[in-house]
Write a protein that holds these residues in place. Structure first.
Motif, PDB file in Angstrom:
ATOM      1  N   HIS A 699       0.835  -1.211   0.000  1.00  0.00           N
ATOM      2  CA  HIS A 699       0.000   0.000   0.000  1.00  0.00           C
ATOM      3  C   HIS A 699       0.867   1.258   0.000  1.00  0.00           C
ATOM      4  N   HIS A 700       1.971   1.181  -0.684  1.00  0.00           N
ATOM      5  CA  HIS A 700       2.900   2.307  -0.829  1.00  0.00           C
ATOM      6  C   HIS A 700       3.380   2.823   0.524  1.00  0.00           C
ATOM      7  N   ASP A 701       3.392   1.932   1.518  1.00  0.00           N
ATOM      8  CA  ASP A 701       3.859   2.317   2.847  1.00  0.00           C
ATOM      9  C   ASP A 701       5.288   1.784   2.989  1.00  0.00           C
ATOM     10  N   HIS A 702       6.245   2.717   3.116  1.00  0.00           N
ATOM     11  CA  HIS A 702       7.655   2.332   3.134  1.00  0.00           C
ATOM     12  C   HIS A 702       7.985   1.325   4.220  1.00  0.00           C
ATOM     13  N   ARG A 703       7.412   1.514   5.404  1.00  0.00           N
ATOM     14  CA  ARG A 703       7.791   0.614   6.506  1.00  0.00           C
ATOM     15  C   ARG A 703       7.231  -0.798   6.305  1.00  0.00           C
ATOM     16  N   ILE A 704       6.068  -0.876   5.696  1.00  0.00           N
ATOM     17  CA  ILE A 704       5.502  -2.199   5.385  1.00  0.00           C
ATOM     18  C   ILE A 704       6.428  -2.900   4.385  1.00  0.00           C
ATOM     19  N   ALA A 705       6.836  -2.148   3.355  1.00  0.00           N
ATOM     20  CA  ALA A 705       7.676  -2.737   2.302  1.00  0.00           C
ATOM     21  C   ALA A 705       8.985  -3.258   2.890  1.00  0.00           C
ATOM     22  N   MET A 706       9.612  -2.468   3.751  1.00  0.00           N
ATOM     23  CA  MET A 706      10.903  -2.887   4.304  1.00  0.00           C
ATOM     24  C   MET A 706      10.743  -4.056   5.277  1.00  0.00           C
ATOM     25  N   SER A 707       9.637  -4.057   6.033  1.00  0.00           N
ATOM     26  CA  SER A 707       9.432  -5.150   6.993  1.00  0.00           C
ATOM     27  C   SER A 707       9.323  -6.486   6.277  1.00  0.00           C
ATOM     28  N   PHE A 708       8.525  -6.526   5.212  1.00  0.00           N
ATOM     29  CA  PHE A 708       8.370  -7.805   4.511  1.00  0.00           C
ATOM     30  C   PHE A 708       9.647  -8.199   3.766  1.00  0.00           C
ATOM     31  N   SER A 709      10.479  -7.212   3.438  1.00  0.00           N
ATOM     32  CA  SER A 709      11.766  -7.558   2.824  1.00  0.00           C
ATOM     33  C   SER A 709      12.600  -8.381   3.800  1.00  0.00           C
ATOM     34  N   ILE A 710      12.539  -7.985   5.089  1.00  0.00           N
ATOM     35  CA  ILE A 710      13.307  -8.669   6.130  1.00  0.00           C
ATOM     36  C   ILE A 710      12.819 -10.112   6.295  1.00  0.00           C
ATOM     37  N   ALA A 711      11.489 -10.286   6.087  1.00  0.00           N
ATOM     38  CA  ALA A 711      10.920 -11.626   6.242  1.00  0.00           C
ATOM     39  C   ALA A 711      11.577 -12.614   5.287  1.00  0.00           C
ATOM     40  N   GLY A 712      12.149 -12.100   4.182  1.00  0.00           N
ATOM     41  CA  GLY A 712      12.832 -12.968   3.221  1.00  0.00           C
ATOM     42  C   GLY A 712      13.944 -13.793   3.856  1.00  0.00           C
ATOM     43  N   LEU A 713      14.469 -13.303   4.978  1.00  0.00           N
ATOM     44  CA  LEU A 713      15.544 -14.033   5.655  1.00  0.00           C
ATOM     45  C   LEU A 713      15.085 -15.399   6.163  1.00  0.00           C
ATOM     46  N   ARG A 714      13.782 -15.526   6.424  1.00  0.00           N
ATOM     47  CA  ARG A 714      13.279 -16.797   6.977  1.00  0.00           C
ATOM     48  C   ARG A 714      12.122 -17.342   6.133  1.00  0.00           C
ATOM     49  N   SER A 715      12.145 -17.079   4.822  1.00  0.00           N
ATOM     50  CA  SER A 715      11.055 -17.610   4.002  1.00  0.00           C
ATOM     51  C   SER A 715      11.593 -18.728   3.122  1.00  0.00           C
ATOM     52  N   HIS A 716      10.699 -19.615   2.678  1.00  0.00           N
ATOM     53  CA  HIS A 716      11.160 -20.670   1.775  1.00  0.00           C
ATOM     54  C   HIS A 716      10.644 -20.457   0.362  1.00  0.00           C
ATOM     55  N   PHE A 731      14.455   5.817   3.627  1.00  0.00           N
ATOM     56  CA  PHE A 731      15.640   4.968   3.666  1.00  0.00           C
ATOM     57  C   PHE A 731      16.162   4.785   2.239  1.00  0.00           C
ATOM     58  N   PRO A 732      16.747   5.870   1.673  1.00  0.00           N
ATOM     59  CA  PRO A 732      17.127   5.809   0.260  1.00  0.00           C
ATOM     60  C   PRO A 732      18.166   4.723  -0.047  1.00  0.00           C
ATOM     61  N   THR A 733      18.940   4.303   0.976  1.00  0.00           N
ATOM     62  CA  THR A 733      19.983   3.308   0.703  1.00  0.00           C
ATOM     63  C   THR A 733      19.562   1.902   1.118  1.00  0.00           C
ATOM     64  N   PHE A 734      18.268   1.693   1.321  1.00  0.00           N
ATOM     65  CA  PHE A 734      17.811   0.398   1.849  1.00  0.00           C
ATOM     66  C   PHE A 734      18.256  -0.775   0.987  1.00  0.00           C
ATOM     67  N   THR A 735      18.007  -0.698  -0.311  1.00  0.00           N
ATOM     68  CA  THR A 735      18.357  -1.870  -1.129  1.00  0.00           C
ATOM     69  C   THR A 735      19.871  -2.029  -1.219  1.00  0.00           C
ATOM     70  N   ALA A 736      20.592  -0.919  -1.322  1.00  0.00           N
ATOM     71  CA  ALA A 736      22.055  -1.023  -1.395  1.00  0.00           C
ATOM     72  C   ALA A 736      22.600  -1.686  -0.132  1.00  0.00           C
ATOM     73  N   LEU A 737      22.097  -1.254   1.043  1.00  0.00           N
ATOM     74  CA  LEU A 737      22.609  -1.802   2.303  1.00  0.00           C
ATOM     75  C   LEU A 737      22.204  -3.259   2.501  1.00  0.00           C
ATOM     76  N   THR A 738      20.973  -3.595   2.134  1.00  0.00           N
ATOM     77  CA  THR A 738      20.552  -4.991   2.319  1.00  0.00           C
ATOM     78  C   THR A 738      21.310  -5.898   1.347  1.00  0.00           C
ATOM     79  N   GLN A 739      21.596  -5.383   0.158  1.00  0.00           N
ATOM     80  CA  GLN A 739      22.402  -6.190  -0.772  1.00  0.00           C
ATOM     81  C   GLN A 739      23.800  -6.392  -0.210  1.00  0.00           C
TER      82      GLN A 739
END
Ligand code: NAP
Length: 749
Positions: A699-716, A731-739
């Motif tokens: 829903h174009h909510d930045h914090r929702i988007a980043m939270s579910f990105s973190i869930a990738g650490l424990r998803s199959h 968090f303009p550097t979010f993808t760079a830092l997570t990569q």
């Protein structure tokens, strides 16, 4: 492809670059049953016939326009009157007559000279803002107008059906059609097209007349080539345009000369600060307006513009990371630096869109600001009485913080101002700050419907300090009032129903301003001054939260986050994670720019357990709950959140949106009115996956988007998150830092 041709017969008078390009579009898309043309020379007509562009060519325009339902004048503007006079008796009653001339006032004058005030209903002048250096029938291109603007300038006599049909024609050429008043067109184009062309001709002429012209041109750098490219355009055409739009161009030249004289003076005086300020303002304005005009649907809930795709797991989630600066502190560093005496250096500035809107606003009010570059900003403060009236409305983008805090500052200035924002900001309530400011004597009006922006603020005749009992806990309203209080007569004091973020109070003190906090009462005396200082913006704990949760739930993770802000009004996430058993250490505590900061080390946590989150921690972690819900899903046992109804009115309904996403990933959870119950899937010492792959709406909510990105650490399975473009706001550097941290995250535009 359009099945029914838009026109029966199109007649071009003039078939050079522009005319033949449009003819190519009409031909290719079969928009007309017949295309004919009239030009001066037979050669052009023969070429067009040979290329198959037209079915017949005539040197007399009268023969071309017979029975035509669309007549396009694609010739030099100065020939318009003569051609119109010649064809007038032969033009069909309901024919559309349009043109492509670069100036519009004189085309309308030519038409009036022929028809008087009784202009045909089908007469709709137009101007495609597209061109090329070469002219003539051979230079035409079918894609000349694609992704370019076409301005139509309908008159009061123009029929809607004619405007509509012409719009369809240009849209078929993939042009972006806009309608504009004739005078406005000529004025705008004088500045954006005619003046730049004149300047290019002028510069080349200046250099060509030098004795060493050969050397100059031989060694010309890229800048000269870019700048002078348009001086290769057709001199005849520009000769005509400069005369045709004389008044507007003369005005534009005067403005240019005045501005150039200012730059000249600054260089002569070696006024480094002012020169830097103007150059910085120009550079930023270019970026700012490009961005505004790109019309990104930042917070609009309509179009998905970006997507994250996260494949399961991560490798090497270890080491030190610096997350971007705190947004609240970044905003305030600019505001306070601007009105301080002296030069303020800011490091760690968050170069997100909201804070940049604040920065631009102060540049618009005459403050010289260098940067931001790698988070560094230098602000040459103008003192309490040095802000200047902005030339136009201040655009706050999506930033409610900017608008509410600036309301307080602008209410105290000696000039009128207007603040506007994007579609989303334009729906947010502003009366909560406008009302108490009026009690201080401010003249401020929310001119939108129901107390929403734009905000219009009149030059102030003198504010007086008041005491205000805040009806709701709001750091923004508190801050706006404290800022107005800086200029007010006497004391301004506020009591808040419960503690809110105190970044304003802390930073004012860092700038040497005395602010008193006694219990829940905050006060200051007006009439003081701020002294420039160094502000190190702490890393934003709200951004750090994603890495804290990520490291907690990821096997072998060992992460240190540096210089994170640990303002006690913001540290709920640390307390809650600790209560859940997270392996988290806060160390190296220190003060920067009035704010407490520290380094935080987080390691993979074997035994994360669900808890009932203490309600007193809720306001201190309000922005971090989406990330905490991911931790809860990975914990053993149930996590219960209550007393967090506010989550439902954030950028999205964060309770419902998170519940939907968690359920889509196979997590059992129950949203409640003021919280959520999450059944954790984790088991002590077990690092197996807990989330199913899923496609999630952020829903174009930045914090929702980043939270579910973190869930990738424990998803199959792969997690796809839609609407992630808003991540750049905080968090303009979010993808760079997570990569960098080894996440398998892919960005799809
Ligand atoms: P162009 O390539 O030189 O073509 C002009 C055409 O008009 C030629 O076919 C020419 O006939 C014909 N023509 C000239 N004088 C005429 C007259 N007195 N009676 C009948 N036909 C005459 O010019 P263009 O670039 O297409 O420009 C046409 C219009 O578009 C101008 O009004 C210009 O302001 C406007 N425009 C140009 C650009 C650009 O970048 N070029 C961009 C936007 C708008 P011959 O072939 O027989 O010489």
């Amino acid at each position: 492809m359009i099945n029914q041709p838009l026109f029966k017969k199109v007649a071009f008078i003039g078939l050079g670059l522009i005319g033949s390009s449009l003819a190519r579009v009409i031909k290719q898309q079969q928009l007309a049953s017949h295309i004919v043309a009239s030009t001066r020379s037979k050669k052009t007509l023969d070429a067009a016939l040979q290329m198959g562009l037209i079915e017949a060519g005539f040197q007399d325009p009268v023969e071309a326009v017979q029975d035509a339902d669309l007549i396009v004048l694609a010739l030099p503007v100065r020939a318009t009157e003569q051609v119109l006079a010649r064809i007038r008796p032969y033009v069909a009653q309901d024919a559309i007559i349009t043109d492509v001339g670069s100036t519009k006032g004189n085309v309308v004058a030519a038409a009036k000279a022929v028809y008087g005030d009784d202009l045909p209903a089908g007469f709709v002048p137009g101007h495609p803002i597209a061109g090329a250096e070469h002219t003539g029938v051979h230079a035409g291109r079918v894609d000349l107008f694609a992704q370019h603007k076409v301005i139509l300038t309908p008159l009061s006599t123009s029929a809607d059906w004619a405007v509509e049909k012409l719009s369809q024609l240009w849209q078929a050429a993939e042009a972006d059609v806009i309608c504009m008043d004739v005078n406005k067109h000529d004025e705008v184009l004088a500045h954006t097209s005619h003046l730049p062309h004149l300047m290019a001709f002028n510069l080349v002429e200046q250099l060509a007349n030098r004795e060493d012209n050969l050397d100059i041109f031989r060694y010309a750098a890229g800048g000269f080539r870019d700048f002078s490219r348009i001086a290769a355009s057709d001199p005849h055409m520009w000769h005509d345009i400069f005369f045709a739009n004389k008044p507007a161009i003369l005005k534009a030249i005067d403005g240019f000369e005045a501005q150039l004289a200012i730059f000249r003076q600054l260089i002569e005086d070696e006024d480094s600060q002012a020169l830097m300020g103007r150059l910085g303002h120009a550079q930023a304005a270019r970026q700012h307006f490009n961005h505004m005009l790109a019309n990104k649907p930042l917070m609009e809930n309509t179009k998905v513009t970006q997507q994250f795709r996260i494949s399961p797991g991560a490798h090497n989630f270890q080491g030190k990371f610096s997350v971007p600066g705190d947004k609240s502190v970044s905003h305030r560093s600019i505001m306070f630096g601007a009105i301080a005496e002296g030069t303020t250096q800011v490091t760690g500035f968050l170069e997100g869109e909201d804070a940049l809107a604040t920065l631009q606003a102060f540049r618009d009010m005459g403050v010289a600001i260098e940067g931001p570059k790698n988070g560094e900003v230098t602000i040459h403060g103008v003192g309490m009485h040095g802000l200047k009236a902005p030339a136009s409305a201040l655009y706050m983008g999506n930033s409610g913080t900017s608008m509410r805090l600036l309301s307080g500052m602008l209410a105290a200035q000696q000039f009128d101002s207007v603040m506007t924002g994007d579609a989303s900001l334009s729906k947010r309530p502003m009366e909560r700050i406008a009302k108490p400011l009026r009690l201080m004597g401010a003249q401020i009006q929310s001119t939108g419907e129901r107390g929403t922006p734009p905000l219009s603020i009149s030059a102030n005749a003198g504010l007086k300090g008041i005491h205000y009992d805040l009806p709701m806990a709001s750091a923004q309203v508190k801050s706006g009032l404290l800022l107005a209080g800086l200029w007010a007569d006497g004391e301004t004091s506020i009591t808040e129903p419960e503690p809110t973020r105190d970044h304003t109070e802390r930073m004012l003190r860092a700038f040497g301003y005395d602010v008193k906090t006694e219990g829940n009462r905050i006060s200051l005396q007006g009439g003081g001054k701020l002294t420039a200082t160094h502000i190190q913006v702490p890393s934003d704990i709200s951004s750090a939260a994603f890495f804290m949760v990520g490291a907690t739930i990821c096997e072998n993770a060992d992460v240190t986050l540096e210089a994170v802000g640990i303002n006690p009004t913001r540290t709920g996430i640390i307390e809650i994670l600790k209560q859940m058993g997270a392996d988290l250490t806060v160390f190296n505590e220190r003060i920067a720019g009035g704010e407490p900061i520290a380094d935080i080390r987080i390691r993979a946590t074997r035994t994360l357990k669900g808890i009932h989150i203490p309600e007193d921690q809720v306001p201190l972690a309000i922005d971090e709950f989406p990330a905490l819900f991911i931790a809860a899903a990975c914990a053993e046992g149930q996590t219960v959140l209550t007393g967090a109804a506010e989550l439902r009115v954030k950028e999205s309904d964060r309770i419902q949106v998170m519940a939907d996403g968690l359920q889509a990933m196979g997590i059992q959870c129950t949203p409640t009115e003021d919280g959520i119950i999450i059944e954790g899937q984790g088991k002590a010492g077990d690092w197996s996956t807990v989330f199913n792959g899923a496609e999630i709406e952020s829903h174009h909510d930045h914090r929702i988007a980043m939270s579910f990105s973190i869930a990738g650490l424990r998803s199959h399975g792969e997690i796809i998150i839609n609407g992630t473009e808003t991540v750049a706001t905080s968090f303009p550097t979010f993808t760079a830092l997570t990569q960098q941290a080894g996440f398998n995250i892919q960005v799809i535009e």
